[in-house]
Design an enzyme around this catalytic site. Structure first.
Site, PDB file in Angstrom:
ATOM      1  CB  THR A  53      55.136   9.317  -6.194  1.00  0.00           C
ATOM      2  OG1 THR A  53      53.948   8.659  -5.733  1.00  0.00           O
ATOM      3  CG2 THR A  53      54.889   9.907  -7.564  1.00  0.00           C
ATOM      4  CG  LEU A  66      33.778   8.813  -2.517  1.00  0.00           C
ATOM      5  CD1 LEU A  66      34.193   9.018  -1.073  1.00  0.00           C
ATOM      6  CD2 LEU A  66      33.146  10.077  -3.078  1.00  0.00           C
ATOM      7  CG  ASN A  76      48.878   9.985  -0.362  1.00  0.00           C
ATOM      8  OD1 ASN A  76      47.833   9.474  -0.748  1.00  0.00           O
ATOM      9  ND2 ASN A  76      50.049   9.404  -0.524  1.00  0.00           N
ATOM     10  CE  LYS A 127      33.959  -1.018  -7.341  1.00  0.00           C
ATOM     11  NZ  LYS A 127      32.561  -1.256  -7.742  1.00  0.00           N
ATOM     12  CB  VAL A 128      37.254   4.971  -1.475  1.00  0.00           C
ATOM     13  CG1 VAL A 128      36.820   5.897  -0.345  1.00  0.00           C
ATOM     14  CG2 VAL A 128      38.633   4.400  -1.181  1.00  0.00           C
ATOM     15  CE  LYS A 155      42.220   1.598   0.881  1.00  0.00           C
ATOM     16  NZ  LYS A 155      43.543   2.124   1.299  1.00  0.00           N
ATOM     17  CG  ASP A 212      53.194   6.900  -1.638  1.00  0.00           C
ATOM     18  OD1 ASP A 212      54.007   7.412  -2.439  1.00  0.00           O
ATOM     19  OD2 ASP A 212      52.101   6.433  -1.987  1.00  0.00           O
ATOM     20  CG  PHE A 269      44.579  -5.163  -4.200  1.00  0.00           C
ATOM     21  CD1 PHE A 269      44.552  -6.543  -4.288  1.00  0.00           C
ATOM     22  CD2 PHE A 269      45.645  -4.483  -4.772  1.00  0.00           C
ATOM     23  CE1 PHE A 269      45.566  -7.243  -4.920  1.00  0.00           C
ATOM     24  CE2 PHE A 269      46.661  -5.166  -5.404  1.00  0.00           C
ATOM     25  CZ  PHE A 269      46.626  -6.554  -5.480  1.00  0.00           C
ATOM     26  CE  LYS A 278      50.730   8.788  -4.031  1.00  0.00           C
ATOM     27  NZ  LYS A 278      50.878   7.635  -4.922  1.00  0.00           N
ATOM     28  CD  GLU A 307      36.360   1.216  -9.694  1.00  0.00           C
ATOM     29  OE1 GLU A 307      36.405  -0.018  -9.766  1.00  0.00           O
ATOM     30  OE2 GLU A 307      35.379   1.893 -10.045  1.00  0.00           O
ATOM     31  N   GLY A 308      40.667   0.952  -7.065  1.00  0.00           N
ATOM     32  CA  GLY A 308      41.939   0.427  -7.553  1.00  0.00           C
ATOM     33  C   GLY A 308      41.830  -1.076  -7.693  1.00  0.00           C
ATOM     34  CG  ASP A 325      46.968   5.847   0.534  1.00  0.00           C
ATOM     35  OD1 ASP A 325      47.159   4.819   1.209  1.00  0.00           O
ATOM     36  OD2 ASP A 325      46.883   5.831  -0.689  1.00  0.00           O
TER      37      ASP A 325
END
Length: 456
Positions: free
Chosen positions: A179, A22, A144, A29-30, A45, A139, A27, A141, A24-25, A157
Site C-alpha cells: 500500500t 465477513l 492487516n 470470500k471469508v 477463506k 504488505d 477471488f 498496513k 469478499e474480494g 494476510d
C-alpha cells in the site's frame, strides 16, 4: 449459527458449518464458521478454483498457504487446515473478535507512548520471527493488524508475502506490492529490495501512525507522495519523545543500506522498556498437503463436499456471537472520516422497516446512481455500470434479522475501489435516510459535511 423463523439455513463443509460473510474480494470470500466437533469459531477463506486457474494464481495461493503453515507465532493469525472440493479451496483460519488495531485509534484517538510501544514490540517480534523462517510479509498496513478478545496483536494476510525461492541471485526481491503510504522507497523504485528492510520501514510508518493519529507521508497526488517517501520528508509531532523520534528517523531512512536493522531496533533503549518476548513452541510443519488441494483426480480422498440446504425466503437471523463480532461496525459515526488515510471496505446500518421495504429502498436509491441490481431473496448485488479506478464497483448487500422487527443491513465492497465505494454509499445514504433506525425511534438526517448516515 444462522437460522430463520421457519427452520435452519445451513451450509456445511466437512466438520464446519458456514455462517455470514465477513469479507469478499475478486477471488475469495471469508466466512464466519463453527467447528461442529469442538464448537470453536473460525474464519474460512473460500477461493474459487476456476478463477484461480484462469488468472494463473496457483503459485500465489500455494505461497500463501505454505507461508501460513510455516508461521506458528502467538501474534500471527493461525491457519488450522486446508480443504478443497472440486470447485473451491477452503483455508480454515483463527477467528479474532477485537477488530483492527486502527479501529481503536478511530474510536479513541492516538495511542500514548507506552501503549504504542507495547503494540510495536509485538509487531517487531512477529516480523523478526517471520524473517527467521524466510518469510517477508511485504504488505504490512492497518487492515492487516488485528486484535484478539484480549487485545493481543495478530498479524494477518500473507497473500503478498515472499518465500525464499522468490529471492533472485542478487539476493533481492523484485515484486512491487503493498500500500503506497506504507511502502519503502526501494520497493517503489523497482530495482530490487531486501524484504526484511522493506518490512521494517512499514513497521516504522505504523509506529508513527499509532502515536500521531495521522500518516507521516500523505498526498492526494501519487507522484508527490512518492517524492515525500523518497526524501523521507516527514515531521514528528511535538508530543513524540526525543528517543522515539530518533528511533523513527532511523527506521524511516530512505537509504536501506544505512537504515537500522530489526536486531538493532530490539536493542534500542526506547524499544526495550518493559519488553517481554512471547514464549511459544516452534512446531515442525509439513507442506506435503499443499499440493493435495489442487489434486484434480475424481476419486481424490482429499476432496470435501459442500452441502447446502435450501435458503429460506426470509432474512437470516444472526445469533448473539455473530452480532458481537460485527459490533465495531454498528456505530457508523466515523464512517466517512478519512482517518490516517484509512477507509473501510464495508459498512452497516439498522432499520425497523420491513425487510422487503429495505430491499426496495436500496434498489430505488442505487439505480439512479448507475447501478445494476440483482436480487436473491434478502441478498443483493449492486454492479456499477461505469468503469472506475479499479474496474467496476461491485457492492454485496445482505439483510439480517437481529431481533424481532429489527434488521441489520450490511454493505460490502466486493470489487472496485474503496474510496469509490465510500462515495457511492455517501450518495446512496441520501435515499436511505428515512429507513435507518436509531435508539430514539426517529429516522436519521444527513450528517454534517457529507458524513453520510450517522446514528447518534
Amino acid at each position: 449459527m444462522a437460522s430463520s423463523a421457519s427452520g435452519s439455513s445451513r451450509t456445511r463443509v466437512g466438520k464446519y458449518e458456514l455462517g455470514r460473510t465477513l469479507g469478499e474480494g475478486s477471488f475469495a470470500k471469508v466466512k464466519f464458521a463453527r467447528n461442529l466437533e469442538t464448537g470453536e469459531n473460525v474464519a474460512i477463506k473460500i477461493l474459487n478454483k476456476e478463477k484461480v486457474l484462469k488468472h494463473k494464481m496457483i503459485g500465489q495461493i500455494k505461497r500463501e498457504i505454505s507461508t501460513m503453515k510455516l508461521i506458528r507465532h502467538p501474534n500471527v493469525i493461525r491457519m488450522y487446515e486446508v480443504m478443497a472440493s472440486k470447485t473451491k479451496i477452503y483455508i480454515v483460519l483463527e477467528f479474532v473478535t477485537g477488530g483492527e488495531l486502527f479501529d481503536k485509534i478511530s474510536t479513541r484517538g492516538r495511542f500514548k507512548e507506552d501503549e504504542a510501544r507495547k503494540y510495536f514490540q509485538q509487531l517487531i517480534n512477529t516480523v523478526d520471527y517471520c524473517h527467521s523462517r524466510g518469510v517477508f510479509h511485504r504488505d504490512l498496513k492497518p487492515e492487516n493488524l488485528l486484535l484478539d478478545a484480549n487485545g493481543v496483536l495478530k498479524v494477518s494476510d500473507f497473500g503478498l508475502s515472499a518465500l525464499p525461492q522468490q529471492v533472485r541471485e542478487d539476493g533481492l526481491l523484485h515484486t512491487t506490492c503493498g500500500t503506497p503510504n506504507y511502502v519503502a522507497p526501494e520497493v517503489i523504485n523497482n530495482k530490487g529490495y531486501d524484504g526484511a528492510k522493506a518490512d521494517l520501514w512499514s513497521c516504522g510508518v505504523i509506529l508513527f501512525v499509532i502515536m500521531a493519529g495521522f500518516l507521516p507521508f500523505e498526498d492526494s497526488n501519487l507522484m508527490a507522495l512518492y517524492k515525500k517517501i523518497f526524501k523521507a520528508d516527514f515531521t514528528c509531532p511535538p508530543w513524540f519523545s526525543s528517543s522515539v523520534k530518533k528511533l523513527i528517523k532511523r527506521i524511516l531512512d530512505p537509504n536501506p543500506s544505512t537504515r537500522i536493522t530489526i536486531a538493532e531496533v530490539i536493542e534500542n533503549d526506547w524499544f526495550k522498556k518493559g519488553y517481554k518476548p512471547p514464549k511459544f513452541e516452534q512446531a515442525d510443519v509439513s507442506l506435503d498437503d499443499v499440493e493435495a488441494i489442487f489434486d484434480e483426480s475424481e476419486d481424490s480422498r482429499n476432496l470435501v463436499v459442500e452441502r447446502r440446504e435450501e435458503q429460506p425466503a426470509m432474512p437470516v437471523t444472526m445469533n448473539a456471537f455473530e452480532l458481537i463480532s460485527t459490533s465495531m461496525g454498528l456505530n457508523l459515526g466515523s464512517l466517512f472520516e478519512k482517518q490516517m488515510g484509512l477507509v473501510k471496505r464495508e459498512t452497516r446500518f439498522t432499520s425497523r422497516c420491513p425487510a422487503k421495504e429495505i430491499i426496495s429502498k436500496i434498489e430505488e436509491a442505487a439505480v439512479p446512481l448507475g447501478f445494476d441490481v440483482k436480487k436473491n431473496n434478502y441478498k443483493m448485488k449492486l454492479q456499477g455500470e461505469k468503469t472506475g479506478r479499479k474496474g467496476h464497483l461491485s457492492v454485496a448487500t445482505e439483510i439480517f434479522e437481529v431481533a424481532p422487527s429489527l434488521y441489520m443491513v450490511e454493505l460490502r465492497k466486493s470489487g472496485g475501489d474503496t474510496l469509490e465505494f465510500h462515495k457511492f454509499y455517501n450518495n446512496l445514504s441520501i435515499g436511505l435516510k428515512d429507513i435507518v433506525w436509531r435508539s430514539d425511534g426517529q429516522t436519521i438526517e444527513q450528517g454534517n459535511e457529507g458524513a453520510g448516515i450517522v446514528p447518534s
